[in-house]
Design a protein around this motif. Structure first.
Motif, PDB file in Angstrom:
ATOM      1  N   ALA A  18     -57.610  65.440  72.768  1.00 37.60           N
ATOM      2  CA  ALA A  18     -58.371  66.459  73.505  1.00 37.60           C
ATOM      3  C   ALA A  18     -58.645  65.996  74.936  1.00 37.60           C
ATOM      4  O   ALA A  18     -58.623  66.809  75.869  1.00 37.60           O
ATOM      5  CB  ALA A  18     -59.675  66.771  72.777  1.00 37.60           C
ATOM      6  N   ALA A  19     -58.891  64.697  75.119  1.00 38.51           N
ATOM      7  CA  ALA A  19     -59.157  64.162  76.456  1.00 38.51           C
ATOM      8  C   ALA A  19     -57.972  64.368  77.401  1.00 38.51           C
ATOM      9  O   ALA A  19     -58.152  64.453  78.609  1.00 38.51           O
ATOM     10  CB  ALA A  19     -59.517  62.678  76.370  1.00 38.51           C
ATOM     11  N   THR A  20     -56.762  64.463  76.846  1.00 38.40           N
ATOM     12  CA  THR A  20     -55.575  64.716  77.666  1.00 38.40           C
ATOM     13  C   THR A  20     -55.201  66.196  77.651  1.00 38.40           C
ATOM     14  O   THR A  20     -54.126  66.561  78.135  1.00 38.40           O
ATOM     15  CB  THR A  20     -54.362  63.906  77.160  1.00 38.40           C
ATOM     16  N   ARG A  21     -56.079  67.002  77.065  1.00 38.26           N
ATOM     17  CA  ARG A  21     -55.832  68.455  76.902  1.00 38.26           C
ATOM     18  C   ARG A  21     -54.557  68.714  76.103  1.00 38.26           C
ATOM     19  O   ARG A  21     -53.821  69.652  76.363  1.00 38.26           O
ATOM     20  CB  ARG A  21     -55.796  69.158  78.249  1.00 38.26           C
ATOM     21  N   TYR A  22     -54.276  67.812  75.177  1.00 40.37           N
ATOM     22  CA  TYR A  22     -53.122  67.915  74.280  1.00 40.37           C
ATOM     23  C   TYR A  22     -51.801  67.976  75.046  1.00 40.37           C
ATOM     24  O   TYR A  22     -50.851  68.611  74.615  1.00 40.37           O
ATOM     25  CB  TYR A  22     -53.279  69.114  73.336  1.00 40.37           C
ATOM     26  N   LYS A  23     -51.729  67.246  76.166  1.00 39.86           N
ATOM     27  CA  LYS A  23     -50.520  67.250  76.990  1.00 39.86           C
ATOM     28  C   LYS A  23     -49.825  65.891  77.044  1.00 39.86           C
ATOM     29  O   LYS A  23     -48.686  65.812  77.481  1.00 39.86           O
ATOM     30  CB  LYS A  23     -50.861  67.690  78.421  1.00 39.86           C
ATOM     31  N   ARG A  24     -50.504  64.827  76.633  1.00 43.09           N
ATOM     32  CA  ARG A  24     -49.917  63.493  76.735  1.00 43.09           C
ATOM     33  C   ARG A  24     -49.889  62.838  75.358  1.00 43.09           C
ATOM     34  O   ARG A  24     -50.899  62.787  74.673  1.00 43.09           O
ATOM     35  CB  ARG A  24     -50.705  62.651  77.718  1.00 43.09           C
ATOM     36  N   TYR A  25     -48.727  62.313  75.009  1.00 46.51           N
ATOM     37  CA  TYR A  25     -48.549  61.665  73.715  1.00 46.51           C
ATOM     38  C   TYR A  25     -47.809  60.342  73.879  1.00 46.51           C
ATOM     39  O   TYR A  25     -46.953  59.994  73.079  1.00 46.51           O
ATOM     40  CB  TYR A  25     -47.814  62.609  72.753  1.00 46.51           C
ATOM     41  N   SER A  26     -48.154  59.619  74.936  1.00 47.18           N
ATOM     42  CA  SER A  26     -47.552  58.312  75.174  1.00 47.18           C
ATOM     43  C   SER A  26     -48.094  57.313  74.150  1.00 47.18           C
ATOM     44  O   SER A  26     -49.064  57.588  73.438  1.00 47.18           O
ATOM     45  CB  SER A  26     -47.900  57.829  76.588  1.00 47.18           C
ATOM     46  N   LEU A  27     -47.478  56.152  74.116  1.00 51.63           N
ATOM     47  CA  LEU A  27     -47.946  55.093  73.221  1.00 51.63           C
ATOM     48  C   LEU A  27     -49.418  54.799  73.478  1.00 51.63           C
ATOM     49  O   LEU A  27     -50.196  54.618  72.539  1.00 51.63           O
ATOM     50  CB  LEU A  27     -47.103  53.830  73.405  1.00 51.63           C
ATOM     51  N   TRP A  28     -49.820  54.765  74.754  1.00 48.96           N
ATOM     52  CA  TRP A  28     -51.206  54.444  75.087  1.00 48.96           C
ATOM     53  C   TRP A  28     -52.175  55.490  74.544  1.00 48.96           C
ATOM     54  O   TRP A  28     -53.246  55.142  74.056  1.00 48.96           O
ATOM     55  CB  TRP A  28     -51.375  54.256  76.595  1.00 48.96           C
ATOM     56  N   VAL A  29     -51.808  56.746  74.609  1.00 48.69           N
ATOM     57  CA  VAL A  29     -52.680  57.796  74.071  1.00 48.69           C
ATOM     58  C   VAL A  29     -52.760  57.682  72.550  1.00 48.69           C
ATOM     59  O   VAL A  29     -53.837  57.821  71.967  1.00 48.69           O
ATOM     60  CB  VAL A  29     -52.202  59.202  74.508  1.00 48.69           C
ATOM     61  N   LEU A  30     -51.634  57.396  71.915  1.00 48.80           N
ATOM     62  CA  LEU A  30     -51.631  57.222  70.458  1.00 48.80           C
ATOM     63  C   LEU A  30     -52.493  56.028  70.050  1.00 48.80           C
ATOM     64  O   LEU A  30     -53.237  56.093  69.066  1.00 48.80           O
ATOM     65  CB  LEU A  30     -50.209  57.059  69.928  1.00 48.80           C
ATOM     66  N   MET A  31     -52.416  54.953  70.817  1.00 48.34           N
ATOM     67  CA  MET A  31     -53.241  53.784  70.523  1.00 48.34           C
ATOM     68  C   MET A  31     -54.722  54.098  70.765  1.00 48.34           C
ATOM     69  O   MET A  31     -55.584  53.675  69.987  1.00 48.34           O
ATOM     70  CB  MET A  31     -52.780  52.586  71.352  1.00 48.34           C
ATOM     71  N   LEU A  32     -55.012  54.861  71.809  1.00 48.68           N
ATOM     72  CA  LEU A  32     -56.395  55.285  72.054  1.00 48.68           C
ATOM     73  C   LEU A  32     -56.911  56.174  70.928  1.00 48.68           C
ATOM     74  O   LEU A  32     -58.085  56.106  70.559  1.00 48.68           O
ATOM     75  CB  LEU A  32     -56.512  56.009  73.397  1.00 48.68           C
ATOM     76  N   ALA A  33     -56.034  57.003  70.373  1.00 48.16           N
ATOM     77  CA  ALA A  33     -56.429  57.840  69.233  1.00 48.16           C
ATOM     78  C   ALA A  33     -56.794  56.953  68.038  1.00 48.16           C
ATOM     79  O   ALA A  33     -57.770  57.220  67.331  1.00 48.16           O
ATOM     80  CB  ALA A  33     -55.308  58.814  68.873  1.00 48.16           C
ATOM     81  N   GLY A  34     -56.021  55.892  67.817  1.00 49.30           N
ATOM     82  CA  GLY A  34     -56.344  54.942  66.757  1.00 49.30           C
ATOM     83  C   GLY A  34     -57.665  54.236  67.013  1.00 49.30           C
ATOM     84  O   GLY A  34     -58.467  54.020  66.098  1.00 49.30           O
ATOM     85  N   ILE A  35     -57.914  53.904  68.272  1.00 50.00           N
ATOM     86  CA  ILE A  35     -59.187  53.276  68.640  1.00 50.00           C
ATOM     87  C   ILE A  35     -60.333  54.262  68.463  1.00 50.00           C
ATOM     88  O   ILE A  35     -61.405  53.903  67.969  1.00 50.00           O
ATOM     89  CB  ILE A  35     -59.119  52.734  70.085  1.00 50.00           C
ATOM     90  N   GLY A  36     -60.106  55.518  68.852  1.00 48.92           N
ATOM     91  CA  GLY A  36     -61.132  56.544  68.671  1.00 48.92           C
ATOM     92  C   GLY A  36     -61.500  56.724  67.209  1.00 48.92           C
ATOM     93  O   GLY A  36     -62.686  56.797  66.851  1.00 48.92           O
ATOM     94  N   ALA A  37     -60.495  56.767  66.345  1.00 46.53           N
ATOM     95  CA  ALA A  37     -60.746  56.878  64.904  1.00 46.53           C
ATOM     96  C   ALA A  37     -61.527  55.662  64.414  1.00 46.53           C
ATOM     97  O   ALA A  37     -62.435  55.784  63.582  1.00 46.53           O
ATOM     98  CB  ALA A  37     -59.427  57.019  64.147  1.00 46.53           C
ATOM     99  N   ALA A  38     -61.192  54.489  64.944  1.00 44.49           N
ATOM    100  CA  ALA A  38     -61.885  53.255  64.553  1.00 44.49           C
ATOM    101  C   ALA A  38     -63.357  53.304  64.950  1.00 44.49           C
ATOM    102  O   ALA A  38     -64.236  52.967  64.156  1.00 44.49           O
ATOM    103  CB  ALA A  38     -61.200  52.044  65.185  1.00 44.49           C
ATOM    104  N   ILE A  39     -63.619  53.729  66.170  1.00 45.54           N
ATOM    105  CA  ILE A  39     -65.000  53.781  66.645  1.00 45.54           C
ATOM    106  C   ILE A  39     -65.812  54.801  65.852  1.00 45.54           C
ATOM    107  O   ILE A  39     -66.914  54.496  65.381  1.00 45.54           O
ATOM    108  CB  ILE A  39     -65.048  54.090  68.159  1.00 45.54           C
ATOM    109  N   PHE A  40     -65.274  56.007  65.689  1.00 48.51           N
ATOM    110  CA  PHE A  40     -65.993  57.041  64.929  1.00 48.51           C
ATOM    111  C   PHE A  40     -66.259  56.571  63.499  1.00 48.51           C
ATOM    112  O   PHE A  40     -67.354  56.734  62.977  1.00 48.51           O
ATOM    113  CB  PHE A  40     -65.196  58.348  64.912  1.00 48.51           C
ATOM    114  N   SER A  41     -65.235  55.980  62.866  1.00 46.26           N
ATOM    115  CA  SER A  41     -65.406  55.531  61.474  1.00 46.26           C
ATOM    116  C   SER A  41     -66.402  54.378  61.392  1.00 46.26           C
ATOM    117  O   SER A  41     -67.146  54.255  60.422  1.00 46.26           O
ATOM    118  CB  SER A  41     -64.068  55.118  60.860  1.00 46.26           C
TER     119      SER A  41
END
Length: 193
Positions: A104-127
Motif C-alpha cells: 500500500a505504501a507504494t500504491r501497489y505499483k512497486r514489487y521489487s525485491l526490496w518492497v517484498l522484503m519490506l512486506a516481510g518485515i512489515g508482517a514481522a513487526i505486526f505479528s
C-alpha cells in the motif's frame, strides 16, 4: 475485489491452501527450535508464516492479495488442526495487514525485491506486536525482546521476501503464470534482453 478476475481469486486461494498446510507442517520445527533455544527459537523461521502474503501479492499485484491470502491460509491451518484454534485467523489477518502495508505504501505499483522484503518485515513487526501482548513477552528482558524482534524481521525479509520472490519467479519462468502480472513482467523482461 470487484476488479479481480476469477483466475486471480482461484490462484490466490490455491496458494493459501497450500501454504496453510506448509504453515501447519512447520509448527513441529518451531517447537523443536524453542526447546533448543527458548522463545526466540520460533523467530528464526517465523518468515515462513508470512510467505503466502508475499507470493500472492507479487504474482497478482492487487490491493488485498497479501491480506486475503494470509487470512485464508490461517483459516486452512486452523481447520487442519492448529492447536491455537480460531485465534490463528486473527493472527493471519494481522500478519497479512503487515505485509499489505508495504504494498500500500507504494500504491501497489512497486514489487521489487526490496518492497517484498519490506512486506516481510512489515508482517514481522505486526505479528510481533500482536504476540507481545498475547504471548506474555513482557516477562522477558528488554534485550531479549529486541533480539526476538530483530531476528523475526530478518526472517520475514529473507524467508518471506527473498525466498518468496525466488519461488514466484521460478514459477513464472515455467510459463504457468503468463496471464498474471508477474508472468507479464517476466515475459517483458525476456523480450527486452
Amino acid at each position: 475485489m470487484n476488479n479481480w478476475k476469477l483466475k486471480e481469486i482461484i490462484v490466490m486461494s490455491v496458494l493459501a491452501v497450500v501454504f496453510g498446510i506448509v504453515y501447519l507442517a512447520f509448527l513441529p520445527v518451531g517447537k523443536l527450535l524453542v526447546s533448543l533455544l527458548g522463545p526466540i527459537g520460533y523467530d528464526f523461521i517465523f518468515g515462513i508464516w508470512f510467505i503466502v502474503s508475499i507470493i500472492a501479492a507479487y504474482i497478482i499485484r492487487k490491493p488485498g492479495a497479501a491480506f486475503l491470502s494470509e487470512t485464508i491460509a490461517a483459516t486452512v491451518e486452523m481447520l487442519l488442526g492448529n492447536a491455537m484454534g480460531p485465534i490463528i485467523i486473527i493472527t493471519g489477518m494481522i500478519q497479512g495487514l503487515g505485509a499489505e502495508a508495504a504494498f500500500a505504501a507504494t500504491r501497489y505499483k512497486r514489487y521489487s525485491l526490496w518492497v517484498l522484503m519490506l512486506a516481510g518485515i512489515g508482517a514481522a513487526i505486526f505479528s510481533f506486536v500482536w504476540g507481545y501482548f498475547r504471548s506474555g513477552f513482557t516477562a522477558l528482558s528488554t534485550p531479549y525482546i529486541v533480539s526476538m524482534l530483530v531476528i523475526r524481521m530478518i526472517s520475514g525479509a529473507i524467508i518471506a521476501g527473498l525466498i518468496g520472490k525466488t519461488i514466484s519467479d521460478s514459477l513464472a519462468k515455467t510459463g504457468v503464470l503468463s496471464s498474471f502480472a508477474l508472468g507479464k513482467q517476466i515475459r517483458k523482461e525476456r523480450s527486452v534482453s
